[in-house]
Design a protein around this motif. Structure first.
Motif, PDB file in Angstrom:
ATOM      1  N   GLY A   1       0.915  -1.231   0.251  1.00 49.22           N
ATOM      2  CA  GLY A   1      -0.005  -0.179   0.064  1.00 49.22           C
ATOM      3  C   GLY A   1       0.828   1.179  -0.015  1.00 49.22           C
ATOM      4  O   GLY A   1       1.806   1.355   0.632  1.00 49.22           O
ATOM      5  N   ALA A   2       0.505   2.198  -0.708  1.00 50.32           N
ATOM      6  CA  ALA A   2       0.878   3.814  -0.756  1.00 50.32           C
ATOM      7  C   ALA A   2       0.172   4.444   0.033  1.00 50.32           C
ATOM      8  O   ALA A   2      -0.995   4.474  -0.148  1.00 50.32           O
ATOM      9  CB  ALA A   2       1.191   4.168  -2.193  1.00 50.32           C
ATOM     10  N   PHE A   3       0.808   5.054   0.861  1.00 50.17           N
ATOM     11  CA  PHE A   3      -0.050   6.089   2.006  1.00 50.17           C
ATOM     12  C   PHE A   3       0.578   7.436   1.853  1.00 50.17           C
ATOM     13  O   PHE A   3       1.588   7.765   1.784  1.00 50.17           O
ATOM     14  CB  PHE A   3      -0.093   5.529   3.583  1.00 50.17           C
ATOM     15  CG  PHE A   3      -0.555   4.381   3.568  1.00 50.17           C
ATOM     16  CD1 PHE A   3      -1.883   4.015   4.203  1.00 50.17           C
ATOM     17  CD2 PHE A   3       0.133   3.070   3.520  1.00 50.17           C
ATOM     18  CE1 PHE A   3      -2.332   2.844   4.350  1.00 50.17           C
ATOM     19  CE2 PHE A   3      -0.535   1.629   3.520  1.00 50.17           C
ATOM     20  CZ  PHE A   3      -1.521   1.752   4.231  1.00 50.17           C
ATOM     21  N   TYR A   4      -0.719   8.297   1.892  1.00 49.98           N
ATOM     22  CA  TYR A   4      -0.534   9.673   1.800  1.00 49.98           C
ATOM     23  C   TYR A   4      -0.819  10.144   3.302  1.00 49.98           C
ATOM     24  O   TYR A   4      -2.070  10.111   3.650  1.00 49.98           O
ATOM     25  CB  TYR A   4      -0.941  10.343   0.690  1.00 49.98           C
ATOM     26  CG  TYR A   4      -1.026  11.959   0.516  1.00 49.98           C
ATOM     27  CD1 TYR A   4       0.125  12.285  -0.066  1.00 49.98           C
ATOM     28  CD2 TYR A   4      -2.155  12.546   1.220  1.00 49.98           C
ATOM     29  CE1 TYR A   4       0.165  13.833  -0.238  1.00 49.98           C
ATOM     30  CE2 TYR A   4      -1.868  14.092   1.181  1.00 49.98           C
ATOM     31  CZ  TYR A   4      -0.565  14.574   0.479  1.00 49.98           C
ATOM     32  OH  TYR A   4      -0.575  15.840   0.145  1.00 49.98           O
ATOM     33  N   GLY A   5       0.022  10.218   4.160  1.00 53.40           N
ATOM     34  CA  GLY A   5      -0.526  10.243   5.468  1.00 53.40           C
ATOM     35  C   GLY A   5      -0.871   8.928   5.927  1.00 53.40           C
ATOM     36  O   GLY A   5      -0.224   8.084   5.931  1.00 53.40           O
ATOM     37  N   GLU A   6      -2.377   9.215   6.557  1.00 50.73           N
ATOM     38  CA  GLU A   6      -2.805   7.623   6.835  1.00 50.73           C
ATOM     39  C   GLU A   6      -3.740   7.181   5.871  1.00 50.73           C
ATOM     40  O   GLU A   6      -4.326   6.098   6.177  1.00 50.73           O
ATOM     41  CB  GLU A   6      -3.713   8.008   8.051  1.00 50.73           C
ATOM     42  CG  GLU A   6      -3.109   8.506   9.240  1.00 50.73           C
ATOM     43  CD  GLU A   6      -2.028   7.212   9.834  1.00 50.73           C
ATOM     44  OE1 GLU A   6      -2.541   6.200   9.854  1.00 50.73           O
ATOM     45  OE2 GLU A   6      -0.787   7.603  10.204  1.00 50.73           O
ATOM     46  N   ARG A   7      -3.881   8.084   4.813  1.00 45.06           N
ATOM     47  CA  ARG A   7      -4.848   7.722   3.561  1.00 45.06           C
ATOM     48  C   ARG A   7      -4.098   6.737   2.645  1.00 45.06           C
ATOM     49  O   ARG A   7      -3.195   6.811   2.078  1.00 45.06           O
ATOM     50  CB  ARG A   7      -5.304   8.764   2.842  1.00 45.06           C
ATOM     51  CG  ARG A   7      -6.210   8.465   1.960  1.00 45.06           C
ATOM     52  CD  ARG A   7      -6.652  10.108   1.265  1.00 45.06           C
ATOM     53  NE  ARG A   7      -7.157   9.781  -0.061  1.00 45.06           N
ATOM     54  CZ  ARG A   7      -7.061  10.864  -1.097  1.00 45.06           C
ATOM     55  NH1 ARG A   7      -6.617  12.187  -0.241  1.00 45.06           N
ATOM     56  NH2 ARG A   7      -7.312  10.751  -2.126  1.00 45.06           N
ATOM     57  N   LEU A   8      -4.927   5.343   2.412  1.00 49.36           N
ATOM     58  CA  LEU A   8      -4.525   4.584   1.285  1.00 49.36           C
ATOM     59  C   LEU A   8      -4.553   5.220   0.079  1.00 49.36           C
ATOM     60  O   LEU A   8      -5.879   5.435  -0.293  1.00 49.36           O
ATOM     61  CB  LEU A   8      -4.951   3.093   1.433  1.00 49.36           C
ATOM     62  CG  LEU A   8      -4.547   2.034   0.569  1.00 49.36           C
ATOM     63  CD1 LEU A   8      -3.197   1.625   0.798  1.00 49.36           C
ATOM     64  CD2 LEU A   8      -5.534   0.793   0.831  1.00 49.36           C
TER      65      LEU A   8
END
Length: 157
Positions: A63-70
């Motif tokens: 998974g790539a996360f931007y902050g906590e967002r997948l």
């Protein structure tokens, strides 16, 4: 959305199925879902797909996360000498390096684990995926029914 916040990539676990399902349903539009799955997807078919994913049991999912967002998911079988991959990136973060980071991560992991080649299939009209794959060393093998099959070989093989 800016891509200035760093993207982090890590292995996804089975207890993150709900997040993966939300990603497919909320971060991708109908075209992106079609490009990823090669068919029209509904919430029911997305749910069924995510339920059958074998996290850590024959499949590796990152998974790539931007902050906590997948914001991105990449998958490949985990233990074969040749594996086929699947990748999807949030519509809001396309062309911001998320797909490249995921694919780089997936390839590095595959080569480290001893895989000799990785294949991908992309619809002919999915030019962003085809261009990214070429930039990362994938070579076209053949075209079948509107799908382009590409392959990358482990460096040194």
């Amino acid at each position: 959305m800016e891509a200035s916040q760093p993207i982090t990539i890590r292995t996804l676990a089975a207890d993150e199925r709900a997040a993966v399902e939300r990603f497919f349903l909320e971060e991708l539009d109908d075209i992106a879902l079609y490009w990823r799955f090669f068919r029209t997807m509904t919430p029911l078919t997305v749910h069924a797909y995510v339920e059958q994913m074998r996290f850590g049991n024959g499949c590796v999912a990152f998974g790539a996360f931007y902050g906590e967002r997948l914001v991105g998911v990449a998958e490949r079988p985990g233990s074969l000498s040749c594996a086929e991959l699947g990748i999807a990136v949030s519509n809001q973060l396309r062309h911001k390096g998320v797909g490249r980071a995921l694919l780089d991560y997936l390839l590095h992991d595959a080569w480290t684990r001893g895989l000799k080649r990785i294949q991908l299939s992309s619809l002919r009209d999915n030019r962003p995926m085809l261009g990214l794959a070429e930039r990362l060393g994938f070579k076209p093998l053949r075209e079948e029914s509107g799908e382009i099959i590409m392959q990358a070989l482990r460096p040194g093989d």
